[in-house]
Design an enzyme around this catalytic site. Structure first.
Site, PDB file in Angstrom:
ATOM      1  N   HIS A 173     -29.525  14.862  34.228  1.00 53.59           N
ATOM      2  CA  HIS A 173     -29.178  15.184  35.619  1.00 53.59           C
ATOM      3  C   HIS A 173     -29.891  16.447  36.113  1.00 53.59           C
ATOM      4  O   HIS A 173     -30.003  16.658  37.314  1.00 53.59           O
ATOM      5  CB  HIS A 173     -27.660  15.257  35.816  1.00 53.59           C
ATOM      6  CG  HIS A 173     -27.004  16.487  35.296  1.00 53.59           C
ATOM      7  ND1 HIS A 173     -26.626  16.640  33.992  1.00 53.59           N
ATOM      8  CD2 HIS A 173     -26.656  17.634  35.917  1.00 53.59           C
ATOM      9  CE1 HIS A 173     -26.062  17.828  33.835  1.00 53.59           C
ATOM     10  NE2 HIS A 173     -26.072  18.463  34.984  1.00 53.59           N
ATOM     11  N   ASP A 230     -26.511  19.506  22.788  1.00 54.88           N
ATOM     12  CA  ASP A 230     -25.858  19.246  24.082  1.00 54.88           C
ATOM     13  C   ASP A 230     -26.749  19.664  25.256  1.00 54.88           C
ATOM     14  O   ASP A 230     -26.749  19.013  26.301  1.00 54.88           O
ATOM     15  CB  ASP A 230     -24.523  20.022  24.135  1.00 54.88           C
ATOM     16  CG  ASP A 230     -23.711  19.714  25.392  1.00 54.88           C
ATOM     17  OD1 ASP A 230     -23.587  18.534  25.738  1.00 54.88           O
ATOM     18  OD2 ASP A 230     -23.203  20.660  26.025  1.00 54.88           O
ATOM     19  N   HIS A 235     -31.732  19.153  28.687  1.00 54.03           N
ATOM     20  CA  HIS A 235     -31.945  19.874  29.940  1.00 54.03           C
ATOM     21  C   HIS A 235     -33.012  20.974  29.820  1.00 54.03           C
ATOM     22  O   HIS A 235     -33.925  21.067  30.637  1.00 54.03           O
ATOM     23  CB  HIS A 235     -30.635  20.502  30.430  1.00 54.03           C
ATOM     24  CG  HIS A 235     -29.504  19.523  30.568  1.00 54.03           C
ATOM     25  ND1 HIS A 235     -29.688  18.251  31.034  1.00 54.03           N
ATOM     26  CD2 HIS A 235     -28.175  19.628  30.312  1.00 54.03           C
ATOM     27  CE1 HIS A 235     -28.514  17.613  31.058  1.00 54.03           C
ATOM     28  NE2 HIS A 235     -27.589  18.434  30.612  1.00 54.03           N
ATOM     29  N   LYS A 341     -22.511  32.053  35.516  1.00 50.65           N
ATOM     30  CA  LYS A 341     -23.201  30.769  35.498  1.00 50.65           C
ATOM     31  C   LYS A 341     -24.544  30.966  36.175  1.00 50.65           C
ATOM     32  O   LYS A 341     -24.610  31.314  37.357  1.00 50.65           O
ATOM     33  CB  LYS A 341     -22.385  29.706  36.241  1.00 50.65           C
ATOM     34  CG  LYS A 341     -23.083  28.349  36.272  1.00 50.65           C
ATOM     35  CD  LYS A 341     -22.139  27.235  36.692  1.00 50.65           C
ATOM     36  CE  LYS A 341     -22.856  25.898  36.883  1.00 50.65           C
ATOM     37  NZ  LYS A 341     -23.283  25.259  35.648  1.00 50.65           N
TER      38      LYS A 341
HETATM   39  C1  BG6 Z   1     -23.989  18.422  30.422  1.00 49.02           C
HETATM   40  C2  BG6 Z   1     -23.454  18.999  29.140  1.00 49.02           C
HETATM   41  O1  BG6 Z   1     -25.079  17.584  30.170  1.00 49.02           O
HETATM   42  O2  BG6 Z   1     -24.414  19.483  31.278  1.00 49.02           O
HETATM   43  C3  BG6 Z   1     -22.285  19.931  29.425  1.00 49.02           C
HETATM   44  O3  BG6 Z   1     -23.031  17.954  28.282  1.00 49.02           O
HETATM   45  C4  BG6 Z   1     -22.729  21.011  30.401  1.00 49.02           C
HETATM   46  O4  BG6 Z   1     -21.802  20.533  28.225  1.00 49.02           O
HETATM   47  C5  BG6 Z   1     -23.376  20.377  31.648  1.00 49.02           C
HETATM   48  O5  BG6 Z   1     -21.616  21.790  30.740  1.00 49.02           O
HETATM   49  C6  BG6 Z   1     -23.979  21.444  32.544  1.00 49.02           C
HETATM   50  O6  BG6 Z   1     -24.418  20.877  33.756  1.00 49.02           O
HETATM   51  P1  BG6 Z   1     -24.539  21.755  35.092  1.00 49.02           P
HETATM   52  O7  BG6 Z   1     -25.130  20.834  36.091  1.00 49.02           O
HETATM   53  O8  BG6 Z   1     -23.149  22.216  35.415  1.00 49.02           O
HETATM   54  O9  BG6 Z   1     -25.440  22.916  34.759  1.00 49.02           O
END
Ligand code: BG6
Length: 484
Positions: A173, A230, A235, A341
């Site tokens: 994503h 994870d 990502h 964050k």
């Molecule tokens: C997910 C992970 O793919 O991405 C989670 O499995 C993580 O552990 C999340 O918290 C983070 O996504 P974003 O879009 O909030 O940065």
């Protein structure tokens, strides 16, 4: 959007991902009138219920995610009309007959597997046995694709027996985030950036994905996985590829994937001889976030492994052994329960060969690409202090481009909105190719086996902080520091 009818078949519709991400994304698209006119959403779950009760159970969350500005009773009613509920036990082939009858043979079926990957194979076999698949069907796979290279290959192999690669959409994503796509625009639509994007101009690159969330409620899953699998395997690897890849010939999926996979292949292996100097693993202990007291990883209510050595933080110094990036370190780090964050990529340029401003140290330029929050780009540079008295004294200044305020739109769309649209339009350019994901596992497996071999223990860090002190040392040893 006027187009061919589509049946979106959502496996795992009762799950957390569907509630927090998939259904809100679809409803935002409904609000923006971007959903294909003839789209039906078939929500599949094993729960004995009907569509009215299923949607009633989703309503409060959807309302909260849509927000007051977008939510309305009329929109809710329009959206509900698209949704159908089909009760299926995913492992029971006989139950797929109901799905077969529900599917419209004139529509393109998009099967979305928001389920653990261990179910992918069984679902594919059952769909096939129940004659639910056709030449036009597409499949969307949620991460993780496997838990190591062998397992990932197996998943790809199995799904590949039922769907051609052009019909498989592997979701990461992060690729759907607006700012991540903007990275491509920044690099390949701007000559002055593009011309200085290599080891002659760039000193090092930092990629940080810090999360404030912890593992509460999902210890049993996460403890088997850890932050490297994870977050980094997918990502951060994708972000690294987009920063480091060569310009693709075109913006098509095939060309973009070709370039990304070359980066993963060029990543220098981190083995038993280098792991201690190149990797830091951390695990959060209790701490504070603003006024909230936070529980440590091992003290979580559902923590059933008091000796767990699973990392909730990982920092890696990586090198890409190719012509463009030879000698440029990529420092990447990601952690749960950090102090804020933030997802950002920081490009630090080399200092000038000769400094003619005796009044000021030769400071490097930095390009900060903020992916979240406050999506935008900052260029840190030096400029003259204003005023005659200041002489030639310099001062650091920041050119700041905030995407939201610059764009005139009221919100940055969620990644899943863009990705859904791309699946409906059959555009794979923001989805991960088979080879990329396999090569990424190969590199990560090697790294994990090196840390297991060397017994590289997790270092504690207090929840609500920036990770273990050893992470500062990792970069500090090279005379550099994390951008905070
Ligand atoms: C997910 C992970 O793919 O991405 C989670 O499995 C993580 O552990 C999340 O918290 C983070 O996504 P974003 O879009 O909030 O940065």
């Amino acid at each position: 959007m006027q187009s061919k009818p589509i049946d979106l078949v959502l496996f795992g519709a009762g799950g957390d991902l569907a509630r927090r991400k998939l259904l809100p994304a679809l409803m935002h698209l409904e609000f923006d009138e971007l959903l294909p006119e003839k789209l039906r959403i078939l929500a599949l779950s094993r729960e004995e219920t009907n569509v009215e009760n299923f949607m009633a159970g989703q309503k409060a969350t959807l309302q909260a995610y849509l927000g007051e500005q977008r939510w309305s009773k009329a929109l809710w009613e329009i959206f509900c009309q698209r949704v159908h509920y089909v009760r299926v036990e995913f492992t029971e082939v006989d139950q797929y007959e109901v799905l077969h009858q529900e599917l419209d043979s004139a529509s393109t079926s998009v099967f979305y597997f928001a389920t653990p990957p261990s179910l992918f194979q069984g679902i594919c076999e059952n769909l096939s046995a129940a004659r639910c698949l056709s030449q036009n069907s597409r499949v969307v796979l949620e991460k993780p694709i496997g838990r190591n290279f062998d397992n990932c290959k197996e998943v790809n192999q199995t799904v590949g027996e039922f769907f051609d690669e052009e019909r498989i959409y592997r979701i990461d994503h992060y690729l759907g985030k607006e700012t991540v796509q903007n990275l491509l625009a920044l690099r390949f639509a701007n000559r002055f950036i593009n011309a200085q994007w290599d080891n002659t101009c760039i000193d090092h690159v930092q990629i940080t994905v810090a999360e404030t969330v912890g593992i509460d409620g999902r210890f049993s899953y996460y403890d088997q996985v850890g932050q490297l699998r994870d977050m980094l395997q997918n990502h951060l690897m994708q972000l690294l590829c987009l920063v480091a890849m060569e310009p693709p010939n075109t913006m098509t999926a095939a060309d973009i994937r070709d370039e990304k996979v070359k980066v993963v292949r060029a990543l220098r292996v981190i083995d038993e001889t280098s792991v201690a100097d190149h990797v830091v693993r951390g695990q959060y202990t209790s701490g504070w976030y603003q006024a909230e007291e936070l529980t440590g990883y091992l003290e979580l209510e559902d923590a059933d492994n008091p000796q767990s050595d699973t990392e909730t933080f990982v920092a890696v110094k990586a090198f890409i052994d190719n012509w463009r990036w030879a000698g440029v370190p990529f420092y990447v780090r990601t952690g749960k329960r950090m102090g804020e964050k933030v997802t950002e990529i920081v490009i630090t340029y080399k200092t000038l060969a000769h400094n003619i401003f005796a009044s000021h140290e030769n400071a490097p330029n930095r390009l900060v690409i903020r992916l979240q929050p406050n999506e935008g780009i900052e260029m840190h540079m030096l400029s003259k202090q204003h005023g005659i008295e200041a002489g030639t004294a310099l001062t650091p200044q920041t050119l700041d481009l905030n995407f939201l305020s610059a764009s005139g739109i009221d919100r940055i769309p969620d990644a899943y909105e863009r990705l859904f649209l791309d699946v409906f339009r059959a555009d794979q350019s923001l989805f991960v190719g088979r080879e990329e994901v396999e090569q990424s596992w190969l590199w990560c497996d090697r790294l994990i086996s090196a840390w297991e071999h060397n017994r590289l223990k997790v270092k504690p860090y207090a929840a609500g902080t920036k990770g273990p002190a050893q992470s500062d040392l990792l970069i500090g040893r090279d005379g550099r520091s994390w951008h905070e």
